[in-house]
Scaffold this active site. Structure first.
Site, PDB file in Angstrom:
ATOM      1  N   HIS A  17       0.837  -1.086  -0.134  1.00  0.00           N
ATOM      2  CA  HIS A  17       0.013  -0.076   0.029  1.00  0.00           C
ATOM      3  C   HIS A  17       1.021   1.277   0.173  1.00  0.00           C
ATOM      4  CE1 HIS A  17       0.810   0.584   4.255  1.00  0.00           C
ATOM      5  NE2 HIS A  17       0.229  -0.623   4.505  1.00  0.00           N
ATOM      6  N   HIS A  20       3.984   1.500   2.335  1.00  0.00           N
ATOM      7  CA  HIS A  20       5.380   0.694   1.769  1.00  0.00           C
ATOM      8  C   HIS A  20       5.967   1.361   0.562  1.00  0.00           C
ATOM      9  CE1 HIS A  20       2.574  -2.729   3.260  1.00  0.00           C
ATOM     10  NE2 HIS A  20       3.381  -2.579   4.182  1.00  0.00           N
ATOM     11  N   CYS A  79       0.459 -10.685  23.086  1.00  0.00           N
ATOM     12  CA  CYS A  79      -0.123 -10.203  22.205  1.00  0.00           C
ATOM     13  C   CYS A  79      -0.059 -11.106  20.948  1.00  0.00           C
ATOM     14  CB  CYS A  79      -0.252  -8.751  21.914  1.00  0.00           C
ATOM     15  SG  CYS A  79      -1.039  -8.251  20.378  1.00  0.00           S
ATOM     16  N   CYS A  86       0.733  -8.777  17.660  1.00  0.00           N
ATOM     17  CA  CYS A  86       2.009  -8.375  17.698  1.00  0.00           C
ATOM     18  C   CYS A  86       3.152  -9.427  17.581  1.00  0.00           C
ATOM     19  CB  CYS A  86       2.458  -7.343  18.787  1.00  0.00           C
ATOM     20  SG  CYS A  86       1.556  -5.949  18.803  1.00  0.00           S
ATOM     21  N   CYS A 106      -3.513  -3.993  24.193  1.00  0.00           N
ATOM     22  CA  CYS A 106      -2.134  -3.721  23.275  1.00  0.00           C
ATOM     23  C   CYS A 106      -2.599  -2.330  22.428  1.00  0.00           C
ATOM     24  CB  CYS A 106      -2.120  -4.826  22.176  1.00  0.00           C
ATOM     25  SG  CYS A 106      -1.146  -4.368  20.805  1.00  0.00           S
ATOM     26  N   HIS A 114      -3.114  -3.145  18.881  1.00  0.00           N
ATOM     27  CA  HIS A 114      -4.078  -3.799  18.300  1.00  0.00           C
ATOM     28  C   HIS A 114      -5.680  -3.715  19.176  1.00  0.00           C
ATOM     29  CE1 HIS A 114      -0.872  -6.067  16.410  1.00  0.00           C
ATOM     30  NE2 HIS A 114      -1.833  -6.346  15.444  1.00  0.00           N
ATOM     31  N   LYS A 132      -6.549   7.819  10.079  1.00  0.00           N
ATOM     32  CA  LYS A 132      -5.100   6.888   9.817  1.00  0.00           C
ATOM     33  C   LYS A 132      -5.339   5.829   8.971  1.00  0.00           C
ATOM     34  CE  LYS A 132      -3.126   3.983  13.458  1.00  0.00           C
ATOM     35  NZ  LYS A 132      -3.251   3.047  14.361  1.00  0.00           N
ATOM     36  N   LYS A 156      -4.142  -1.173   8.114  1.00  0.00           N
ATOM     37  CA  LYS A 156      -4.561  -2.373   7.475  1.00  0.00           C
ATOM     38  C   LYS A 156      -5.758  -2.873   8.305  1.00  0.00           C
ATOM     39  CE  LYS A 156      -0.096  -3.740   7.307  1.00  0.00           C
ATOM     40  NZ  LYS A 156       0.969  -4.506   8.169  1.00  0.00           N
TER      41      LYS A 156
HETATM   42  N1  MSP Z   1       8.260  -6.643   8.648  1.00  0.00           N
HETATM   43  C1  MSP Z   1       8.240  -5.571   9.531  1.00  0.00           C
HETATM   44  C2  MSP Z   1       9.623  -5.100   9.286  1.00  0.00           C
HETATM   45  C3  MSP Z   1      10.903  -5.679   9.388  1.00  0.00           C
HETATM   46  S1  MSP Z   1      12.353  -4.785   8.971  1.00  0.00           S
HETATM   47  C4  MSP Z   1      13.515  -6.020   9.474  1.00  0.00           C
HETATM   48  C5  MSP Z   1       7.288  -4.614   9.296  1.00  0.00           C
HETATM   49  N2  MSP Z   1       6.485  -4.723   8.100  1.00  0.00           N
HETATM   50  S2  MSP Z   1       5.307  -3.865   7.382  1.00  0.00           S
HETATM   51  O1  MSP Z   1       4.876  -4.511   6.422  1.00  0.00           O
HETATM   52  O2  MSP Z   1       4.407  -3.670   8.472  1.00  0.00           O
HETATM   53  O3  MSP Z   1       6.184  -2.402   7.086  1.00  0.00           O
HETATM   54  C6  MSP Z   1       6.194  -1.393   8.001  1.00  0.00           C
HETATM   55  C7  MSP Z   1       6.682  -0.489   7.253  1.00  0.00           C
HETATM   56  O4  MSP Z   1       5.766  -0.012   6.358  1.00  0.00           O
HETATM   57  C8  MSP Z   1       6.918   1.156   8.234  1.00  0.00           C
HETATM   58  O5  MSP Z   1       7.864   1.104   8.823  1.00  0.00           O
HETATM   59  C9  MSP Z   1       6.983   1.984   6.877  1.00  0.00           C
HETATM   60  O6  MSP Z   1       8.373   1.858   6.203  1.00  0.00           O
HETATM   61  C10 MSP Z   1       6.081   1.460   5.893  1.00  0.00           C
HETATM   62  N3  MSP Z   1       4.526   1.900   6.603  1.00  0.00           N
HETATM   63  C11 MSP Z   1       3.448   1.028   6.700  1.00  0.00           C
HETATM   64  N4  MSP Z   1       2.472   2.044   6.904  1.00  0.00           N
HETATM   65  C12 MSP Z   1       2.739   3.466   6.738  1.00  0.00           C
HETATM   66  C13 MSP Z   1       2.352   4.566   6.463  1.00  0.00           C
HETATM   67  N5  MSP Z   1       0.837   4.762   6.931  1.00  0.00           N
HETATM   68  N6  MSP Z   1       3.266   5.839   6.602  1.00  0.00           N
HETATM   69  C14 MSP Z   1       4.266   5.509   6.140  1.00  0.00           C
HETATM   70  N7  MSP Z   1       4.853   4.329   6.081  1.00  0.00           N
HETATM   71  C15 MSP Z   1       4.188   3.230   6.602  1.00  0.00           C
HETATM   72  O7  MSP Z   1       6.928  -3.786  10.101  1.00  0.00           O
END
Ligand code: MSP
Length: 636
Positions: A23, A26, A131, A134, A148, A151, A300, A303
């Site tokens: 999304h 990412h 949790c 998490c 949590c 969540h 916000k 997911k």
């Molecule tokens: N798998 C772990 C990371 C492991 S790294 C060794 C994880 N994955 S995640 O799919 O949840 O990705 C989190 C990351 O996605 C955030 O740190 C950021 O880089 C990005 N983002 C997810 N949602 C976001 C926003 N709403 N805004 C900006 N970036 C965000 O955590």
């Protein structure tokens, strides 16, 4: 380890969980990494850009079950979505790592064993609040109103024996390291956040999960009854991808490692990871660059709330270049920002179409009009240096900001220069100069300054908008990608310029809203949809790219053509396309073939597959790949 690493740059994104599709969040982090990577390559640094997917753990197993797929099929599918998305966002990574890669799994075992052997991992019984969302234990202190914080669910009390990592032993070392290296975690607000967290005693980290509860993970090398905690596995990707311990890339890039993450995963990156590295005897990374969160229409984006923005849809509507520009311009790195369509349209119309687009077209049109599209020679005239001065100052400011991850500031300096140039056109009024032959030298100077300014601008926008940079520079017969070329006076007199083009079309707000309103019509439900099939059933079909070698009509049939198709082996295929395609139309055409279809007899010929086509009423269009791919390539 090689410490002489001037000119080396290693940048990583988090590896994304495969329990949800990619999304906007990412996309943002990965585009930031791409911008930083392209900037460094432009500066002739040896650069390495790593991204990937985080594929172990309970959440993934549950997500796969929900989709009625095996865990392996599911992780392949979602990881594939990430891998396919990045080229569409012009993201040019060096390596894509998956935590299910055997080489990564091996490195995780090596590190676990190393830390275990040095006595920093111990076995103990533990009762705590767990949790499941998490996948970790919480202390009472970390909960918000007993639930949590991520969540909103009440953690369950779990008692089990597990392995623990002695983080507490490294707390003082970490505090000192952060204090002695002010840019270790940046921007400063996140450094302060970590330091404030470290004011309380650090608890040891539970790094195992019993296999009775979870098997989808990496077994502990010293106890096969357990798998390792996802974070202990995931963080190691940053070194396993470089071939730790002996890989050349590890030696070269690790001393210059920089991570990019959002604030959600500050703690694992700011605390667990440096301590893991220290305990394993590996030097810590250089910088942790932490950004804020994108909200969408002021709410916000998560997911669980389900308002995740599909970046592909946004890029398809407004174009990837404008989308990248907007993300980089709108978010102050470190702070939260809001994504909304109106703001995106505003930026496109005002910054891109109006400011930059108009500057390009005005300057080139005047060069055509007054100098027949040829760069004027200014070697023997006294030129006005105000634009040169502004350009040099812009480059210096831009460079400093880009190094500091202050992308919006860097762009703001670039746009100040664009405004400066637009004002320069108005104040020097070339159309007046052209009326007076005494002023022809001044006119030459003005047009040269404008063209040279454009060349520099075209170079500066490259990391953010690589395609527009290329298009813009091609008008000047130049190409992007070299920061050294951004010194003044490189544009050669006599160069024949291209005619101007519209780089950034204006968006008609009303029309765009109308189009959006029309959308429901396009998404109305299909009435003739066939019954749902499982992913597994779909996977059974083997589709391949083929090339038609020969084609002929089948006598006595109005509909059928007999084809010889190379799909890596030669197949005879009878296709009902004769009313729409002549044999000549088909020869040499790339097609998609259902390759494992049971052979069928048609007009006495054995047909060994089927050629795919879009068919509706009397229309028929054979499906063909839109890029060069070799025969036999699977279609999925
Ligand atoms: N798998 C772990 C990371 C492991 S790294 C060794 C994880 N994955 S995640 O799919 O949840 O990705 C989190 C990351 O996605 C955030 O740190 C950021 O880089 C990005 N983002 C997810 N949602 C976001 C926003 N709403 N805004 C900006 N970036 C965000 O955590």
């Amino acid at each position: 380890m090689n410490t002489n690493c001037e000119g080396i740059f290693y940048i990583t994104t988090p590896i994304y969980y495969v329990n949800a599709k990619p999304h906007l969040g990412h996309a943002y982090t990965t585009i930031v990494a791409d911008v930083a990577y392209r900037f460094n390559k432009m500066k002739n640094n040896s650069a390495f850009f790593l991204t990937g997917t985080d594929e172990h753990g309970d959440k993934v197993v549950k997500a796969a079950q929900k989709e009625k797929m095996t865990t392996k099929e599911y992780v392949d599918y979602i990881s594939g979505l990430f891998q396919n998305l990045w080229p569409d966002l012009n993201v040019d990574y060096s390596k894509f790592i998956r935590t299910t890669d055997p080489s990564h799994m091996k490195t995780v075992s090596v590190i676990l064993q190393k830390i275990y052997d040095s006595g920093d991992i111990y076995f103990s019984e533990y009762e705590g609040l767990y949790c499941f969302g998490c996948e970790r234990f919480y202390t009472e202190r970390e909960l918000v109103d007993g639930v949590c914080p991520d969540h909103g669910t009440k953690p369950e009390i779990i008692k089990e024996s597990n392995y623990f990592f002695k983080m507490s032993d490294y707390q003082d070392w970490l505090i000192d390291h952060i204090k002695n290296n002010p840019s270790f975690i940046r921007p400063e607000r996140y450094r302060n956040e970590v330091l404030s967290f470290l004011k309380d005693p650090l608890e040891d980290l539970c790094i195992s999960r019993p296999k009775s509860r979870l098997t989808w993970g990496i077994s502990l090398p010293f106890d096969d009854n357990y798998v390792t905690y996802v974070w202990f596995d995931a963080l190691i990707n940053y070194i396993s991808a470089l071939g730790y311990p002996d890989g050349k890339n590890f030696e070269m890039y690790w001393p210059k490692a920089q991570h990019i993450v959002a604030k959600d995963i500050l703690k694992p990156h700011g605390i667990y990871w440096p301590i893991m590295l220290k305990a394993a005897g590996i030097p810590v990374y250089q910088h942790l660059n932490v950004h804020g969160y994108w909200n969408v229409d002021n709410s916000k984006m998560s997911k669980s709330i389900g308002n995740v923005v599909d970046p592909l849809k946004l890029k398809d509507i407004y174009g990837i270049e404008a989308f990248r520009y907007f993300l980089m311009r709108e978010m102050t790195f470190g702070l939260d920002a809001d994504f909304n369509e109106a703001a995106l349209i505003q930026r496109i119309n005002s910054d891109l179409a109006n400011d930059l687009g108009n500057l390009v077209s005005r300057s080139l049109t005047m060069a055509q009009k007054y100098f027949e599209g040829v760069v004027p020679d200014v070697s023997d005239i006294e030129n006005d240096f105000s634009i040169k001065k502004a350009a040099m100052q812009t480059i210096e400011n831009y460079d400093a900001c880009m190094k500091d991850f202050a992308f919006n500031k860097a762009l703001s300096f670039v746009w100040d220069f664009i405004s400066h140039m637009n004002r320069y056109i108005d104040s020097s009024a070339p159309w007046e100069l052209a009326k007076n032959s005494d002023k022809s030298d001044i006119l030459k100077g003005v047009i040269y300054n404008l063209l040279e300014g454009l060349r520099i601008l075209g170079g500066l926008i490259y990391p953010i908008m690589p395609q527009s940079s290329e298009k813009m520079l091609s008008l000047l017969k130049e190409s992007p990608g070299n920061f050294n070329a951004l010194s003044w006076g490189q544009l050669k007199a006599g160069t024949k310029l291209e005619k101007t083009i519209t780089l950034f079309p204006r968006i008609d707000k009303k029309k765009s809203q109308k189009d959006r309103q029309k959308q429901p019509k396009h998404v109305k439900k299909l009435s003739n949809l066939k019954p749902e099939i499982s992913f597994e059933d779909f996977q059974k079909i083997d589709l391949r790219v083929g090339r038609v070698l020969a084609a002929e009509k089948i006598e006595d049939s109005k509909k059928l053509l007999k084809l010889q198709v190379d799909i890596g082996e030669i197949r005879t295929i009878v296709a009902g396309i004769s009313r729409h395609y002549s044999p000549d139309d088909m020869i040499d055409k790339k097609v998609v073939v259902a390759a494992n279809l049971k052979p069928a007899q048609l007009m006495g010929i054995t047909s060994e597959g089927m050629v795919l086509a879009a068919v509706k009423k009397k229309k028929c269009s054979v499906i063909t790949p839109d890029q060069q791919v070799s025969v036999g390539t699977p279609v999925q």
